[in-house]
Design a protein around this motif. Sequence first.
Motif, short mmCIF file in Angstrom:
data_model
loop_
_atom_site.label_atom_id
_atom_site.label_comp_id
_atom_site.label_asym_id
_atom_site.label_seq_id
_atom_site.Cartn_x
_atom_site.Cartn_y
_atom_site.Cartn_z
N ILE A 1 -32.99 43.46 -14.86
CA ILE A 1 -33.88 43.50 -13.79
C ILE A 1 -34.13 42.08 -13.40
CG2 ILE A 1 -35.95 43.80 -15.05
CD1 ILE A 1 -37.00 45.40 -12.75
N HIS A 2 -34.16 41.14 -14.27
CA HIS A 2 -34.66 39.99 -14.12
C HIS A 2 -33.24 38.95 -13.32
CE1 HIS A 2 -32.15 39.91 -17.83
NE2 HIS A 2 -31.86 38.64 -17.69
N GLU A 3 -32.13 39.78 -13.23
CA GLU A 3 -31.09 39.11 -12.53
C GLU A 3 -31.16 39.24 -11.00
OE1 GLU A 3 -27.43 40.59 -14.22
OE2 GLU A 3 -28.29 40.63 -16.12
N GLY B 1 -38.79 38.94 -29.97
CA GLY B 1 -38.93 37.79 -29.19
C GLY B 1 -37.61 37.33 -28.72
N ILE B 2 -36.56 38.05 -28.67
CA ILE B 2 -35.35 38.02 -28.10
C ILE B 2 -35.38 37.58 -26.63
CG2 ILE B 2 -34.70 40.31 -27.68
CD1 ILE B 2 -32.05 39.91 -28.47
N ALA B 3 -34.65 36.68 -26.37
CA ALA B 3 -34.36 36.30 -25.02
C ALA B 3 -33.98 37.39 -24.37
CB ALA B 3 -33.50 34.87 -24.59
N ILE B 4 -34.35 37.55 -22.91
CA ILE B 4 -34.11 38.54 -22.03
C ILE B 4 -32.59 38.44 -21.80
CG2 ILE B 4 -36.27 39.15 -21.11
CD1 ILE B 4 -35.81 37.57 -18.56
N ASP B 5 -31.99 37.54 -21.57
CA ASP B 5 -30.59 37.38 -21.27
C ASP B 5 -29.69 38.13 -22.49
OD1 ASP B 5 -30.41 36.59 -18.78
OD2 ASP B 5 -30.38 34.50 -19.38
N PHE C 1 -25.64 60.26 -17.97
CA PHE C 1 -25.40 59.25 -16.89
C PHE C 1 -24.31 59.56 -16.32
CE2 PHE C 1 -28.24 56.45 -19.70
CZ PHE C 1 -29.11 56.22 -18.76
N LYS C 2 -23.59 60.82 -16.46
CA LYS C 2 -22.38 61.04 -16.10
C LYS C 2 -22.04 60.79 -14.54
CE LYS C 2 -22.27 66.20 -15.09
NZ LYS C 2 -23.24 66.47 -15.81
N SER C 3 -22.91 60.87 -13.69
CA SER C 3 -22.58 60.49 -12.13
C SER C 3 -23.24 59.21 -11.81
CB SER C 3 -23.37 61.68 -11.22
OG SER C 3 -24.91 61.81 -11.82
N VAL C 4 -23.56 58.51 -12.78
CA VAL C 4 -24.32 57.21 -12.60
C VAL C 4 -23.13 56.21 -12.89
CG1 VAL C 4 -25.88 55.33 -13.44
CG2 VAL C 4 -26.43 57.86 -12.94
N ASN C 5 -22.82 54.97 -12.06
CA ASN C 5 -21.88 53.90 -12.06
C ASN C 5 -22.68 52.62 -12.82
OD1 ASN C 5 -19.42 55.08 -11.16
ND2 ASN C 5 -20.59 54.81 -9.37
N GLU C 6 -23.75 52.38 -12.34
CA GLU C 6 -24.66 51.25 -12.89
C GLU C 6 -25.96 51.51 -13.15
OE1 GLU C 6 -23.82 47.95 -10.65
OE2 GLU C 6 -25.34 46.38 -11.59
N ILE C 7 -26.50 50.93 -14.29
CA ILE C 7 -27.76 50.94 -14.84
C ILE C 7 -28.52 49.79 -14.82
CG2 ILE C 7 -28.90 51.38 -17.05
CD1 ILE C 7 -26.30 53.19 -17.20
N LEU C 8 -29.73 49.96 -14.28
CA LEU C 8 -30.85 48.89 -14.33
C LEU C 8 -31.42 48.83 -15.76
CD1 LEU C 8 -32.05 46.77 -12.61
CD2 LEU C 8 -34.03 48.42 -11.93
N PHE C 9 -31.43 47.61 -16.19
CA PHE C 9 -32.12 47.54 -17.54
C PHE C 9 -33.44 46.45 -17.28
CE2 PHE C 9 -32.25 45.13 -21.79
CZ PHE C 9 -32.47 46.23 -22.53
N ILE C 10 -34.21 47.06 -17.98
CA ILE C 10 -35.74 46.42 -18.22
C ILE C 10 -35.89 45.88 -19.60
CG2 ILE C 10 -38.08 46.80 -17.83
CD1 ILE C 10 -37.56 49.02 -15.81
N PRO C 11 -35.72 44.54 -19.74
CA PRO C 11 -35.64 44.04 -21.16
C PRO C 11 -36.90 43.29 -21.51
CG PRO C 11 -35.00 42.52 -19.41
CD PRO C 11 -35.31 43.65 -18.78
N TYR C 12 -38.11 43.41 -20.68
CA TYR C 12 -39.34 42.97 -21.07
C TYR C 12 -40.05 43.20 -22.14
CZ TYR C 12 -39.14 42.35 -15.92
OH TYR C 12 -38.87 42.22 -14.30
N ALA C 13 -39.66 44.20 -23.05
CA ALA C 13 -40.40 44.23 -24.29
C ALA C 13 -39.89 43.57 -25.41
CB ALA C 13 -40.15 45.91 -24.94
N ARG C 14 -38.52 42.84 -25.13
CA ARG C 14 -38.21 41.53 -26.03
C ARG C 14 -38.28 41.78 -27.42
NH1 ARG C 14 -40.53 36.31 -24.43
NH2 ARG C 14 -39.11 35.36 -25.89
N PRO C 15 -37.71 42.66 -28.31
CA PRO C 15 -38.01 42.99 -29.60
C PRO C 15 -37.68 41.69 -30.23
CG PRO C 15 -36.04 44.11 -28.92
CD PRO C 15 -36.68 43.61 -27.63
#
Lengths: 231, 231
Positions: free
Chosen positions: B69-71, B45-49, B29-43
């Motif tokens: 991504i939900h934001e 049952g954790i809340a996506i936040d 990720f060296k040339s990346v500033n911001e990463i989009l996270f996809i939390p839908y798998a919810r290990p």
Amino acid sequence: MKKMIIASTSTIYGGQYLGYLLPELIHFFKSVNEILFIPYARPGGIAIDDYTFKAQEAFSKLGKQLSGIHEFEDPRNAICNADAIFTGGGNTFLLVKTLHDLDLMNVLSDSIKSGTPYLGTSAGSNITGPSMQTTNDMPIVYPPSFTTLNCIPYQINPHYVDPDPNSKHQGETRETRIKEYHTLNDSPVVGLREGSWLEVIGEKIVLKGDLKARIFRKDEPTIEIESGTFL
Amino acid sequence: MKKMIIASTSTIYGGQYLGYLLPELIHFFKSVNEILFIPYARPGGIAIDDYTFKAQEAFSKLGKQLSGIHEFEDPRNAICNADAIFTGGGNTFLLVKTLHDLDLMNVLSDSIKSGTPYLGTSAGSNITGPSMQTTNDMPIVYPPSFTTLNCIPYQINPHYVDPDPNSKHQGETRETRIKEYHTLNDSPVVGLREGSWLEVIGEKIVLKGDLKARIFRKDEPTIEIESGTFL
């Protein structure tokens, strides 16, 4: 009146196919001459003829005839006319897909509810509750629905295993998986250890075998029940 | 040109979340500033936040921003505009159902194929192949399809475990399950042990980490490959 044996496994460690259940099956099938076998779960991909032969061998020890459902021209009629039914283990996704594709799920459910004795092992037990959603199997095929026989108001988790305290594996434990199920679903789940079975007579469900079983209910503490307990 | 890290697990025994991967991720990720996270798998049952916060903590060690991504008002746009994407582990059925329900599977696949760097762990790795059919997870929800991103021509089996020679458990081993998959499906399967990952650069796929991996092909003997091997 419903009569069912819902077994965690067909085979316990070091035993023969259905061996540990034979004393129970002698009693359960005592007024039955011929058993209809549903081989669709095909454990390890075994051919349905070979799987049926394996079940025939086991039931021949009880002096019972057994025929595979695939040997009948009309599988729906075969279920309607059966003296008793045995659904063997294997892959639950494959079993459920085949039962739905052949439009057999409802007729099988009706047959059990009207009193045809039913034996299920592993995948054949998984399908006795409202859905197959507490199976341990790999989704090797896509069923048109996860709904199943709905003959008992519990989900079955067969081959239930306790967490290994020495494990370094980070995959989810069985308990974690069942708790994930309850984050999105409501039916109680019976974790049936290998060697345990449920006996269903009408609306009475009793745990049998030498081991305790584990009952998971949404938003409640998990409990262990002793053999002989009515659910 | 595709750039992917497809990891068996987020966490190895005794380690911190993503800890063992951090040296690799610094580079990836060296040339990346911001990463989009996809939390839908919810290990579990954790809340996506809460799940997003956990991922933010890990990436803050790399000096990277991370957003769930939900934001975003339009998750499809969020994927199209992302500098890089991370899909976390959890329940693969829930992840795949959510991606299909929100019509995100194709846009995510296109984004990866057009070069957006992608990190997957566990369920997030399961979805990188043609289908989710070699997941280990419990089918707690019914996805509208088992098809997934199809960004590599291999099925992933994450958290791969070898049979325990001392086990008395009669449930299917992981190897048996994958062989059942191959009785009805053709794609090769990579059994990725915890601590292993695949690095994908364009069409090149290489095994990384300290461990060997297991390659299962239909009707062929299973092989072990060394770290550093190109698939």
